[in-house]
Write a protein that holds these residues in place. Sequence first.
Motif, PDB file in Angstrom:
ATOM      1  N   LEU A 168     -39.606 -41.368 -19.539  1.00 19.91           N
ATOM      2  CA  LEU A 168     -39.744 -39.910 -19.476  1.00 19.91           C
ATOM      3  C   LEU A 168     -38.611 -39.292 -18.662  1.00 19.91           C
ATOM      4  O   LEU A 168     -38.053 -38.246 -19.042  1.00 19.91           O
ATOM      5  CB  LEU A 168     -41.099 -39.540 -18.856  1.00 19.91           C
ATOM      6  N   TYR A 373     -52.139 -40.078 -24.534  1.00 24.17           N
ATOM      7  CA  TYR A 373     -50.791 -40.182 -23.952  1.00 24.17           C
ATOM      8  C   TYR A 373     -49.737 -40.376 -25.032  1.00 24.17           C
ATOM      9  O   TYR A 373     -48.665 -39.764 -24.986  1.00 24.17           O
ATOM     10  CB  TYR A 373     -50.750 -41.335 -22.959  1.00 24.17           C
ATOM     11  N   GLN A 374     -50.054 -41.238 -26.019  1.00 23.20           N
ATOM     12  CA  GLN A 374     -49.084 -41.483 -27.087  1.00 23.20           C
ATOM     13  C   GLN A 374     -48.799 -40.217 -27.888  1.00 23.20           C
ATOM     14  O   GLN A 374     -47.654 -39.968 -28.300  1.00 23.20           O
ATOM     15  CB  GLN A 374     -49.612 -42.587 -28.020  1.00 23.20           C
ATOM     16  N   TYR A 376     -48.954 -37.077 -26.708  1.00 26.58           N
ATOM     17  CA  TYR A 376     -48.076 -36.242 -25.877  1.00 26.58           C
ATOM     18  C   TYR A 376     -46.662 -36.814 -25.840  1.00 26.58           C
ATOM     19  O   TYR A 376     -45.667 -36.069 -25.864  1.00 26.58           O
ATOM     20  CB  TYR A 376     -48.631 -36.141 -24.462  1.00 26.58           C
ATOM     21  N   LEU A 377     -46.545 -38.137 -25.782  1.00 25.20           N
ATOM     22  CA  LEU A 377     -45.219 -38.767 -25.736  1.00 25.20           C
ATOM     23  C   LEU A 377     -44.461 -38.539 -27.040  1.00 25.20           C
ATOM     24  O   LEU A 377     -43.250 -38.251 -27.028  1.00 25.20           O
ATOM     25  CB  LEU A 377     -45.369 -40.260 -25.459  1.00 25.20           C
ATOM     26  N   PHE A 380     -43.340 -35.006 -27.080  1.00 30.36           N
ATOM     27  CA  PHE A 380     -42.233 -34.831 -26.146  1.00 30.36           C
ATOM     28  C   PHE A 380     -40.945 -35.426 -26.705  1.00 30.36           C
ATOM     29  O   PHE A 380     -39.852 -34.851 -26.558  1.00 30.36           O
ATOM     30  CB  PHE A 380     -42.582 -35.485 -24.808  1.00 30.36           C
ATOM     31  N   GLU A 389     -47.169 -31.939 -19.509  1.00 27.08           N
ATOM     32  CA  GLU A 389     -48.377 -32.415 -20.165  1.00 27.08           C
ATOM     33  C   GLU A 389     -48.306 -33.917 -20.408  1.00 27.08           C
ATOM     34  O   GLU A 389     -49.301 -34.635 -20.281  1.00 27.08           O
ATOM     35  CB  GLU A 389     -48.561 -31.674 -21.485  1.00 27.08           C
ATOM     36  N   THR A 390     -47.117 -34.394 -20.774  1.00 24.06           N
ATOM     37  CA  THR A 390     -46.942 -35.834 -20.996  1.00 24.06           C
ATOM     38  C   THR A 390     -47.162 -36.610 -19.702  1.00 24.06           C
ATOM     39  O   THR A 390     -47.804 -37.674 -19.686  1.00 24.06           O
ATOM     40  CB  THR A 390     -45.546 -36.118 -21.549  1.00 24.06           C
ATOM     41  N   TRP A 394     -49.945 -39.390 -18.844  1.00 24.50           N
ATOM     42  CA  TRP A 394     -49.535 -40.685 -18.288  1.00 24.50           C
ATOM     43  C   TRP A 394     -50.307 -40.984 -17.010  1.00 24.50           C
ATOM     44  O   TRP A 394     -50.760 -42.114 -16.788  1.00 24.50           O
ATOM     45  CB  TRP A 394     -48.031 -40.655 -18.007  1.00 24.50           C
TER      46      TRP A 394
END
Length: 425
Positions: A168, A373-374, A376-377, A380, A389-390, A394
């Motif tokens: 990130l 999480y995935q 959001y990732l 991103f 948010e990511t 996490w």
Amino acid sequence: MKIKSFITGSKSLVVLLILVLAATRKTQAQTYTLRQILDSIETGNPGLQQFALKTAASFADADAAKAWMAPSVGVGLSEFPYGGGKDMGGGGMARKMLMLRLGQMFPNFGQQNKQRDYYQSLHLQNQDDSATMKNMLFAKAKMAYYDALVAEKKLTVVGQQQKQVQLLIQISEGRLPYGKASLPEIYKARAKLSDLQSMRVQLQSASEQAVAILNSLMNRSQQAPLQIDTAEDFAHSEIAILQVDSSYILENRSDIHRASDEIHSLRLNKKVVSSESKPTFGINLDNMRMNSGGYMYSAMAMVSVPIAPWFSKGYKSKAKAIDYQIQATRKMQAGQVQEAIGVIQKDWLKLQSAQRDIQIFQQEVIPAYSKAYQSYLNAFSENTGDIYETLMAWDELTMKKMQYWDKISDLLNIRVMLETEMQKD
């Protein structure tokens, strides 16, 4: 030049040797399974070795019980008759003599045999005490082993989450020149990285503390390297307790079975006390030298009279006291059995609940947070989401993964308590 070249080569050789020794030292950290650690404690812990010496002492006492009483020797004067040297009649005068007396009381061989049996019976209690201490030491070893195991598993989680937050940060720093990211967000992500580093230090310390306990229990040097086996799955192995009843407790719980062996010894001791009602025999031999040069002797046999009321009251009261001790020990043992069954049932129910909780956590909770999480990732990465948010997703995933291993730790602690109550290795 040759000298300089020689010195340079020597320095290189020394450095190489240091590196080799360091690498060798690291490889010396032998991997121990839990079973190997428990076996090492059983053979090497000095606390367990004391009971073999106590047993040897009880057998030495049994040998001492067969000893005789010491003989007695006396020297003195004898005068017949006494009272001012009066004429004995017939022209004889009182005679003064030097007297030597020898005395020996013979042992009650039946009582000696009973005393020998009593002292020999104490080795059964030593065996019980040894098994009880081993059970406690094993519980400590299991706790420490599981603490080290959970710490190692958490360190793996830290490493995984560290790579993710580094990704990130790398993506955000790449977008920073284009105004697609902000410094505060990057700083916050770096702060999370520092939090993970702090957590790593704490977990490594917890693992080292657990290893120190294991080395101490195995009677090894505190500096001895030790690596636990993290491959074995302890959390999902089953413990059957359907057979746990009063007979199981009496047979397998050494601290409770000790009461039975104590009652056995008390009964043998009562036989020793009761044997005091049997008479004992002895003999006295007197040898006297008279003034005239002649000798006289006297031989006397003796027997004790244990039926005398002022003596018999003692051993009868002792026997009655032993009967009360036996009854009290039986009551104590019955209470211990019922308490143990209740504690085992309670811990078993706690274990079942913890296993169901972990199953839900493993199959539902963590996958749900991982998917969040995935998502959001991915957003991103595609530049449709922001790092805040990511990073929150996490953080929540990291917390849940750590919470999962906390639950595993709680389950393993319950398991140790249950195995200790059941006295299972």
